[in-house]
Scaffold this active site. Structure first.
Site, PDB file in Angstrom:
ATOM      1  N   HIS A   1       0.768  -1.344   0.012  1.00  0.00           N
ATOM      2  CA  HIS A   1       0.048  -0.039  -0.041  1.00  0.00           C
ATOM      3  C   HIS A   1       0.682   1.517   0.052  1.00  0.00           C
ATOM      4  CE1 HIS A   1      -3.398  -2.704   1.928  1.00  0.00           C
ATOM      5  NE2 HIS A   1      -3.262  -2.774   0.406  1.00  0.00           N
TER       6      HIS A   1
ATOM      7  N   CYS B   1       6.622  18.201 -14.505  1.00  0.00           N
ATOM      8  CA  CYS B   1       5.397  18.081 -15.379  1.00  0.00           C
ATOM      9  C   CYS B   1       4.248  18.812 -15.224  1.00  0.00           C
ATOM     10  CB  CYS B   1       5.271  16.573 -15.687  1.00  0.00           C
ATOM     11  SG  CYS B   1       4.443  15.897 -14.276  1.00  0.00           S
TER      12      CYS B   1
END
Ligand code: NAD
Length: 255
Positions: A131, A167
């Protein structure tokens, strides 16, 4: 036909049974959940009064779709981090590390995001985090790593989390939220280890979160003995060979 599950709750009997199962094992596969870290002061997810249940988790699609959800997620994250900053690995984390270093286990599979297996001395490839990891952040678009200190600084200055400087993507804690895809490589390696272990030892997991909880069943189906250490019933007790009911610290302390 499978033999019936043996359920023990007397501490001495539990310890003896564990020693006996592990003595003959060549490849132990430890599988840990939030219950291994409660003794480190980090509450688990499902126990009554947990902080995590008080704050209903924000699903992945909501996080991605709404700036307000991202602000709330980061506000909660920094609150939690402040509360648990002092958490250190427990003797059980260290015991599992010693098994890996001795070659009795190849790696520890964990559902935890607290980084305590690393803090107990395991290397990157010796912990399989199903996780993710809450000790850093990642851009959801390009995957590049962001340090929490930088995210926090931006958050405190502008009251919003930063965008990725590479980005412009969304920056998220490097954990897997409800509804987010599981890490493919970690799952594949975990499945491989599950198929080749001879004892799968689940410590402190309610075993109700899938697909993580399917791994002990993969191990069992491949012929391993399934042993569960937990203070209460779990979702897979009926499938286990041995259920040791009690406190992790009591049952896992070396005899
Ligand atoms: P869970 O909260 O569903 O189950 C924990 C289990 O451990 C419970 O059955 C509880 O009774 C038992 N337990 C707790 N403390 C114990 C102790 N000292 N001795 C014996 N048993 C004990 O946790 P889960 O199955 O790991 O699933 C919860 C999800 O929430 C995971 O995906 C995990 O990523 C996340 N989570 C992580 C942390 C962490 O990283 N420390 C903490 C809370 C939640």
């Amino acid at each position: 036909m499978d033999s019936p599950t043996v359920i023990l709750s007397d501490v001495k009997a539990c310890r003896e049974a564990l020693v006996e199962v592990l003595e003959g094992a060549k490849r132990i596969l430890p599988f840990t959940g939030a219950g291994i870290s409660t003794d480190a002061g980090i509450p688990d997810f499902r126990s009554p009064g947990s902080l995590w249940t008080a704050n209903k988790p924000i699903p992945f699609d909501i996080f991605c779709a709404h700036k307000e959800a991202r602000i709330e997620a980061w506000r909660r994250k920094f609150n939690m981090d402040d509360r648990f900053a002092g958490a250190r690995p427990t003797p059980t984390h260290h015991l599992l590390t010693s098994w890996v270093k001795q070659g009795r286990a190849q790696a520890v599979i964990t559902q935890n995001i607290d980084g305590l297996h690393h803090a107990a001395g395991l290397n990157e490839d010796e912990v399989i985090e199903l996780h993710g990891n809450g000790t850093y952040a990642k851009c959801l678009n390009c995957g590049c790593r962001h340090e929490l200190a930088d995210v926090r600084k931006h958050f405190l200055t502008y009251s919003v989390p930063p965008e990725c400087e590479s980005c412009g993507g969304i920056v998220k804690s490097a954990t897997i939220s409800f509804g987010q895809a599981m890490p493919g490589e970690a799952m594949a390696r975990a499945r491989h280890l599950a198929k080749s272990c001879d004892v799968c030892l689940v410590i402190g997991s309610s075993l109700v979160v899938y697909p993580a909880a399917s791994l002990p069943l993969v191990a069992k189906a491949a012929g391993a003995r399934l042993v569960i250490v937990n203070r209460e019933e779990t979702g897979l007790d009926e499938d286990a060979d041995l259920v040791l009911r009690g406190e992790v610290a009591d049952l896992m302390s070396p005899t």
